[in-house]
Design a protein around this motif. Structure first.
Motif, PDB file in Angstrom:
ATOM      1  N   UNK A  42       0.819  -1.209   0.000  1.00  0.00           N
ATOM      2  CA  UNK A  42       0.000   0.000   0.000  1.00  0.00           C
ATOM      3  C   UNK A  42       0.856   1.264   0.000  1.00  0.00           C
ATOM      4  N   UNK A  43       0.407   2.249  -0.731  1.00  0.00           N
ATOM      5  CA  UNK A  43       1.114   3.531  -0.827  1.00  0.00           C
ATOM      6  C   UNK A  43       0.858   4.383   0.415  1.00  0.00           C
ATOM      7  N   UNK A  44      -0.335   4.255   0.998  1.00  0.00           N
ATOM      8  CA  UNK A  44      -0.730   5.123   2.117  1.00  0.00           C
ATOM      9  C   UNK A  44      -1.335   4.287   3.241  1.00  0.00           C
ATOM     10  N   UNK A  45      -0.576   3.305   3.710  1.00  0.00           N
ATOM     11  CA  UNK A  45      -1.065   2.460   4.796  1.00  0.00           C
ATOM     12  C   UNK A  45      -1.509   3.338   5.957  1.00  0.00           C
ATOM     13  N   UNK A  46      -2.657   3.047   6.511  1.00  0.00           N
ATOM     14  CA  UNK A  46      -3.209   3.857   7.592  1.00  0.00           C
ATOM     15  C   UNK A  46      -4.258   4.850   7.118  1.00  0.00           C
ATOM     16  N   UNK A  47      -4.441   4.951   5.811  1.00  0.00           N
ATOM     17  CA  UNK A  47      -5.458   5.868   5.274  1.00  0.00           C
ATOM     18  C   UNK A  47      -6.843   5.490   5.790  1.00  0.00           C
ATOM     19  N   UNK A  48      -7.107   4.190   5.858  1.00  0.00           N
ATOM     20  CA  UNK A  48      -8.345   3.729   6.488  1.00  0.00           C
ATOM     21  C   UNK A  48      -8.112   3.819   7.993  1.00  0.00           C
ATOM     22  N   UNK A  49      -8.657   4.849   8.596  1.00  0.00           N
ATOM     23  CA  UNK A  49      -8.418   5.121  10.012  1.00  0.00           C
ATOM     24  C   UNK A  49      -9.293   4.278  10.922  1.00  0.00           C
ATOM     25  N   UNK A  50      -9.081   4.452  12.212  1.00  0.00           N
ATOM     26  CA  UNK A  50      -9.812   3.682  13.222  1.00  0.00           C
ATOM     27  C   UNK A  50     -11.323   3.843  13.079  1.00  0.00           C
ATOM     28  N   UNK A  51     -11.775   5.046  12.793  1.00  0.00           N
ATOM     29  CA  UNK A  51     -13.217   5.271  12.638  1.00  0.00           C
ATOM     30  C   UNK A  51     -13.759   4.487  11.445  1.00  0.00           C
ATOM     31  N   UNK A  52     -13.014   4.501  10.327  1.00  0.00           N
ATOM     32  CA  UNK A  52     -13.418   3.726   9.151  1.00  0.00           C
ATOM     33  C   UNK A  52     -13.486   2.245   9.497  1.00  0.00           C
ATOM     34  N   UNK A  53     -12.463   1.760  10.195  1.00  0.00           N
ATOM     35  CA  UNK A  53     -12.417   0.349  10.571  1.00  0.00           C
ATOM     36  C   UNK A  53     -13.603  -0.021  11.449  1.00  0.00           C
ATOM     37  N   UNK A  54     -13.945   0.830  12.409  1.00  0.00           N
ATOM     38  CA  UNK A  54     -15.080   0.556  13.297  1.00  0.00           C
ATOM     39  C   UNK A  54     -16.384   0.482  12.518  1.00  0.00           C
ATOM     40  N   UNK A  55     -16.599   1.440  11.633  1.00  0.00           N
ATOM     41  CA  UNK A  55     -17.839   1.476  10.852  1.00  0.00           C
ATOM     42  C   UNK A  55     -17.927   0.250   9.946  1.00  0.00           C
ATOM     43  N   UNK A  56     -16.847  -0.048   9.247  1.00  0.00           N
ATOM     44  CA  UNK A  56     -16.868  -1.169   8.314  1.00  0.00           C
ATOM     45  C   UNK A  56     -16.922  -2.514   9.033  1.00  0.00           C
ATOM     46  N   UNK A  57     -16.280  -2.625  10.183  1.00  0.00           N
ATOM     47  CA  UNK A  57     -16.307  -3.873  10.952  1.00  0.00           C
ATOM     48  C   UNK A  57     -17.723  -4.198  11.402  1.00  0.00           C
ATOM     49  N   UNK A  58     -18.555  -3.184  11.604  1.00  0.00           N
ATOM     50  CA  UNK A  58     -19.931  -3.434  12.039  1.00  0.00           C
ATOM     51  C   UNK A  58     -20.741  -4.174  10.975  1.00  0.00           C
ATOM     52  N   UNK A  59     -20.263  -4.159   9.738  1.00  0.00           N
ATOM     53  CA  UNK A  59     -20.963  -4.834   8.650  1.00  0.00           C
ATOM     54  C   UNK A  59     -20.499  -6.273   8.439  1.00  0.00           C
ATOM     55  N   UNK A  60     -19.506  -6.711   9.198  1.00  0.00           N
ATOM     56  CA  UNK A  60     -18.971  -8.072   9.064  1.00  0.00           C
ATOM     57  C   UNK A  60     -19.671  -8.959  10.088  1.00  0.00           C
ATOM     58  N   UNK A  61     -20.190 -10.083   9.628  1.00  0.00           N
ATOM     59  CA  UNK A  61     -20.893 -11.012  10.521  1.00  0.00           C
ATOM     60  C   UNK A  61     -19.894 -11.771  11.389  1.00  0.00           C
ATOM     61  N   UNK A  62     -20.299 -12.150  12.590  1.00  0.00           N
ATOM     62  CA  UNK A  62     -19.417 -12.965  13.441  1.00  0.00           C
ATOM     63  C   UNK A  62     -19.003 -14.253  12.720  1.00  0.00           C
ATOM     64  N   UNK A  63     -17.728 -14.620  12.894  1.00  0.00           N
ATOM     65  CA  UNK A  63     -17.192 -15.810  12.247  1.00  0.00           C
ATOM     66  C   UNK A  63     -16.749 -15.584  10.817  1.00  0.00           C
TER      67      UNK A  63
END
Length: 144
Positions: free
Chosen positions: A73-94
């Motif tokens: 990746x050219x800009x590792x970290x561009x997806x910040x903690x807030x992005x990760x939290x929001x997107x993680x909420x869409x992933x089902x357990x397991x």
């Protein structure tokens, strides 16, 4: 003339069964990166345990273990903690998902050329491929 270092970027959330994606899944992405159509800005894998706990795997630390060490990746970290939290909420357990942030290199050239001519992109909207294809099928049926 405006010299744009980067063009528009898009965040993709790509879901997988199980807690680790199959590295072969990203062959098409590798091909696009190699062709220059897109540049990989950031790439993060999220794995959600049955308990709901989220594990974040980043390429710098976990790329080799995931079989994705060739991605840089050219800009590792561009997806910040807030992005990760929001997107993680869409992933089902397991299950797991990859957050892929891509720069659209063709769009950088378009934006740069428009700016050089005194214009600017005021808005852009993505229509998902399934919607475009469904509409084209309808139009084809109407034209037949």
């Amino acid at each position: 003339m405006n010299d744009f270092r980067f063009g528009p970027a898009e965040f993709y959330l790509v879901g997988f069964e199980g807690t680790r994606p199959d590295p072969n899944t990203f062959r098409a992405l590798s091909d696009l990166i190699e062709s220059g159509v897109v540049r990989l800005l950031d790439f993060v894998v999220l794995a959600k345990a049955e308990s709901g706990e989220v594990e974040v795997l980043e390429l710098e630390a976990d790329g080799e273990a995931l079989g994705l060490g060739h991605f840089e990746p050219i800009a590792a970290g561009l997806a910040g903690d807030e992005d990760l939290d929001v997107l993680a909420s869409e992933v089902a357990p397991g299950q797991s998902a990859a957050i892929v942030v891509l720069e659209l290199t063709y769009a950088r050239a378009l934006a740069q050329n428009l700016a050089a001519a005194g214009g600017q992109v005021l808005r852009s909207e993505r229509v998902p491929a399934p919607v475009v294809n469904a509409m084209m099928d309808i139009l084809d049926q109407e034209g037949a």
